[in-house]
Design a protein around this motif. Structure first.
Motif, short mmCIF file in Angstrom:
data_model
loop_
_atom_site.label_atom_id
_atom_site.label_comp_id
_atom_site.label_asym_id
_atom_site.label_seq_id
_atom_site.Cartn_x
_atom_site.Cartn_y
_atom_site.Cartn_z
N LEU A 5 0.92 -1.10 0.11
CA LEU A 5 -0.06 0.04 -0.02
C LEU A 5 1.00 1.19 0.13
N PRO A 6 1.99 1.50 0.96
CA PRO A 6 2.55 2.61 0.81
C PRO A 6 3.12 3.12 -0.52
N ALA A 7 3.54 2.08 -1.31
CA ALA A 7 4.09 2.30 -2.54
C ALA A 7 3.12 2.51 -3.72
N LYS A 8 1.86 2.30 -3.39
CA LYS A 8 0.71 2.44 -4.45
C LYS A 8 -0.37 3.60 -4.00
N VAL A 9 0.15 4.55 -3.09
CA VAL A 9 -0.89 5.45 -2.55
C VAL A 9 -1.14 6.47 -3.81
N GLY A 10 -0.04 6.75 -4.46
CA GLY A 10 -0.09 7.86 -5.87
C GLY A 10 -1.06 7.30 -6.80
N SER A 11 -1.07 5.91 -6.93
CA SER A 11 -1.87 5.12 -7.98
C SER A 11 -3.26 5.16 -7.59
N LEU A 12 -3.34 4.74 -6.33
CA LEU A 12 -4.79 5.01 -5.83
C LEU A 12 -5.62 6.46 -5.87
N ILE A 13 -4.71 7.44 -5.39
CA ILE A 13 -5.36 8.62 -5.66
C ILE A 13 -5.40 8.94 -7.24
N PHE A 14 -4.68 8.74 -8.12
CA PHE A 14 -4.76 9.08 -9.45
C PHE A 14 -5.94 8.32 -10.02
N GLU A 15 -6.46 7.12 -9.59
CA GLU A 15 -7.55 6.29 -9.91
C GLU A 15 -8.82 6.90 -9.64
N THR A 16 -8.57 7.87 -8.50
CA THR A 16 -10.07 8.16 -7.96
C THR A 16 -10.23 9.42 -8.21
N TYR A 17 -9.37 10.44 -8.45
CA TYR A 17 -9.53 11.64 -9.00
C TYR A 17 -9.51 11.73 -10.41
N ASP A 18 -10.27 12.62 -11.17
CA ASP A 18 -10.18 13.23 -12.56
C ASP A 18 -9.18 13.97 -12.99
N PHE A 19 -8.09 13.75 -13.77
CA PHE A 19 -6.92 14.86 -13.78
C PHE A 19 -7.37 15.13 -15.45
N GLY A 20 -8.36 15.14 -16.01
CA GLY A 20 -8.50 15.15 -17.12
C GLY A 20 -8.04 16.55 -17.95
N ASN A 21 -8.40 17.84 -17.45
CA ASN A 21 -7.68 18.99 -17.93
C ASN A 21 -7.32 19.76 -16.79
N ALA A 22 -6.65 20.99 -17.23
CA ALA A 22 -6.18 21.84 -16.57
C ALA A 22 -6.92 22.31 -15.29
N ARG A 23 -8.38 22.57 -15.85
CA ARG A 23 -9.29 23.06 -14.49
C ARG A 23 -9.58 21.90 -13.51
N LYS A 24 -9.57 20.72 -14.15
CA LYS A 24 -9.74 19.59 -13.19
C LYS A 24 -8.41 19.41 -12.24
N ILE A 25 -7.35 19.46 -13.17
CA ILE A 25 -6.13 19.37 -12.25
C ILE A 25 -6.09 20.54 -11.07
N ASN A 26 -6.09 21.60 -11.55
CA ASN A 26 -6.24 22.77 -10.49
C ASN A 26 -7.13 22.53 -9.23
N ALA A 27 -8.35 21.96 -9.65
CA ALA A 27 -9.47 21.86 -8.68
C ALA A 27 -9.04 20.57 -7.40
N VAL A 28 -8.30 19.52 -8.18
CA VAL A 28 -7.68 18.52 -7.33
C VAL A 28 -6.50 18.86 -6.39
N TYR A 29 -5.74 19.71 -7.13
CA TYR A 29 -4.57 20.25 -6.33
C TYR A 29 -5.11 21.12 -5.14
N GLN A 30 -6.07 22.06 -5.57
CA GLN A 30 -6.71 22.88 -4.70
C GLN A 30 -6.93 22.33 -3.45
N CYS A 31 -7.81 21.18 -3.80
CA CYS A 31 -8.37 20.35 -2.74
C CYS A 31 -7.53 19.76 -1.78
N LEU A 32 -6.29 19.24 -2.30
CA LEU A 32 -5.50 18.15 -1.60
C LEU A 32 -4.45 18.98 -0.77
N LEU A 33 -3.83 20.19 -1.59
CA LEU A 33 -2.73 20.92 -1.21
C LEU A 33 -2.81 22.22 -0.99
N LYS A 34 -4.02 22.72 -1.50
CA LYS A 34 -4.35 24.48 -1.58
C LYS A 34 -3.44 25.05 -2.46
#
Length: 148
Positions: A5-34
């Motif tokens: 699990l510790p080595a796969k956390v990034g993959s699990l996050i990537f599976e869960t969130y939609d990183f489809g375009n810049a607006r969506k990427i900004n929304a995910v980063y804003q939610c997770l890291l502000k």
């Protein structure tokens, strides 16, 4: 996932969130890291790259009517519907170099902003940082001082 699990956390996050375009990427980063990695100009260019990528992957670079409609607003008055299914996107060295430079600089910007946000968050939450976390944070900026 047990011990891996510790080595796969990034993959699990990537599976869960939609990183489809810049607006969506900004929304995910804003939610997770502000943080919001993309400026308006960077967002527009990233979306152009994504649009062109989709044309290349799904249509072999051959212009579609939908693609031509999307670029019509971008000073491409010379392109018209007669180009659809006849002409194609030219991907030359200059275009590729520009895209690589953009993505490289954007990647560094995202990593640096993420490192700073994580350091601030951990400083607020922890009195001291254990050596593993400190090493992980330090490694986020591994290229600093090592050229580009």
């Amino acid at each position: 996932m047990g011990d891996i699990l510790p080595a796969k956390v990034g993959s699990l996050i990537f599976e869960t969130y939609d990183f489809g375009n810049a607006r969506k990427i900004n929304a995910v980063y804003q939610c997770l890291l502000k943080i919001t990695p993309f400026s308006k100009v960077e967002s527009a260019y990233h979306d152009e790259l994504l649009r062109d990528r989709n044309l290349i992957v799904h249509h072999g670079s051959v212009f579609t009517t939908r693609y031509l409609d999307q670029i019509r607003d971008k000073d491409n008055a010379e392109r018209n519907v007669s180009d659809a299914f006849w002409n194609s996107l030219v991907v030359d060295r200059e275009r590729v170099s520009k895209a690589i430079g953009f993505l490289s600089e954007l990647s560094k910007k995202i990593v640096k902003a993420s490192q700073k946000a994580l350091e601030s968050h951990l400083a607020e939450k922890l009195d001291t940082m254990d050596p593993e976390r400190r090493t992980a944070l330090d490694l986020l900026g591994w290229w600093d001082g090592h050229g580009d």
